[in-house]
Design an enzyme around this catalytic site. Structure first.
Site: not given
Ligand SMILES: *Cc1c(COP(=O)(O)O)cnc(C)c1O
Length: 387
Positions: A56, A108, A206, A181
């Site tokens: 896991r 986000y 991304k 982030d």
């Molecule tokens: C897409 C995104 C997220 C969330 O990621 P997921 O893989 O879709 O859960 C968080 N922060 C930013 C800046 C994003 O572009």
């Protein structure tokens, strides 16, 4: 085996290209295999000398992606999660009910919604502030009570820039940790841990993966500490983990991270400059433009470019913005970002109530197509939309 260990002076792009140079010991393959086993043999004397019990949170396919990212971010350790949201929410879940958190007004949207609708129910006290204004951070921090300051920079969908080093200084002086982030900046353009942050988070969906074919998230820590141990336990127990195939694809994607991000940066800068004075565009929001509010801070903490993300405001308003997105041929009309293909999106339609996105705003994720093709396509769509 690990190029970082044998050649300490190697550049990050070399680390990424070779994914640390790991070789499959069994076959001498330059690509590590995908490990699908869910469980591991226990030694006859009841020990687990392999170091693995159950997949896991111990799948060997995670190791390379985590090690590469740790090296690129200059951190102590990384963890893969099933999505960016799973990674981000694990940080907040490591806090205790009653703890105070500062989060940005511009961030986000899905995480903002979770913080507002779920995290507060669970007992976190959250203030949403102008994170790009150091005085607002100073004023909102509650000494002893504020445990976490959450930064996103550049932040969706206005690309607001927060000074990471300065915010860390303020937060740390009051005993709060800082998580960043860094999805949009990527380790190519900034390394938050080196600027003082405690944790860096990526929606690996991304840029890190880069091909719009994996949902994944990551956390990287500057040091081992009780919060990181709680995050590890949360991942192991809640099980928001990546499958082995996705972990493999993520490692593969990160091998081309540097050329992809650099190409997108060069193209985005040209596109931003082209449309900045365009008669059909009211505003281009891009950290690489000297006219942009956060440009000076971005220049200080981002190296080698300002990212592939920008927004444009269409002069003729909401309907024309939606019509522009409807009339592109090459840009793909879709949400998400950071892939090799360029995406366009009317952001207010996605975020709904509470969005900081003006209704005439189109969010652009610049991929690696020919810059002129992207400019020409957007030009013709803007013209059709203007009627
Ligand atoms: C897409 C995104 C997220 C969330 O990621 P997921 O893989 O879709 O859960 C968080 N922060 C930013 C800046 C994003 O572009």
């Amino acid at each position: 085996m690990d190029i970082k260990k044998t050649q300490p002076a190697v550049q990050p792009e070399s680390i990424a290209a070779q994914a640390l140079g790991w070789v499959d010991e069994k076959t001498k393959g330059v690509v590590e295999p995908i490990y699908t086993s869910t469980t591991f043999i226990r030694d006859p004397d009841n020990q687990y000398r392999s170091g693995r019990v159950y997949a896991r949170d111990q799948n060997p396919t995670f190791d390379q992606a985590e090690a590469v990212l740790t090296a690129l971010e200059g951190g102590h350790a990384s963890l893969l999660f099933a999505s960016g949201m799973a990674a981000a929410t694990a940080v907040f879940q490591a806090l205790s009910p009653g703890d105070h958190v500062l989060a940005p007004k511009v961030m986000y949207w899905s995480l903002r919604n979770w913080l507002k609708n779920f995290a507060t129910h669970w007992g976190l006290q959250i203030d949403f502030i102008d994170m790009d204004a150091p005085d607002a951070v100073r004023a909102a921090i509650k000494p002893g009570q504020t445990k976490l300051v959450w930064i996103e920079t550049p932040a969706n969908p206005l690309w607001t820039i927060t000074d990471i080093a300065l915010t860390c200084e303020i937060a740390h002086a009051h005993g709060a940790m800082v998580a960043v982030d860094s999805t949009v900046a990527t380790p190519v353009l900034s390394q938050p841990l080196k600027l003082g942050a405690d944790i860096v988070m990526h929606a690996a969906t991304k840029y890190l993966n880069g091909h719009s074919d994996v949902i994944a998230g990551t956390l990287t820590t500057r040091e081992d500490n009780p919060v990181w141990q709680r995050i590890r336990t949360i991942r192991a127990q809640l099980g928001g983990v990546l499958g082995p195939f996705e972990a493999f694809l993520l490692t593969r994607g990160m091998r081309t991270l540097y050329p992809r991000v650099r190409t997108a940066c060069v193209s985005a800068q040209k596109i931003a400059e082209h449309f900045e004075k365009h008669p059909l565009v009211a505003k281009v929001m891009y950290p690489g433009l000297p006219s942009f509010a956060g440009h000076a801070v971005a220049k200080k903490q981002m190296t080698g470019g300002f990212g592939g993300m920008m927004s444009i405001r269409v002069k003729a308003g909401e309907a024309a913005a939606i019509a522009t997105a409807a009339n592109v041929q090459l840009w793909k009309r879709a949400t998400s970002l950071g892939g090799v293909e360029s995406l366009i999106e009317h952001r207010a339609s996605v975020e709904g109530a509470g969005t900081p996105a003006p209704i005439d705003l189109l969010r652009l994720s610049v991929g690696i197509e020919a810059t002129n093709d992207l400019i020409d396509d957007l030009e013709q769509a803007l013209k059709i939309a203007a009627g």
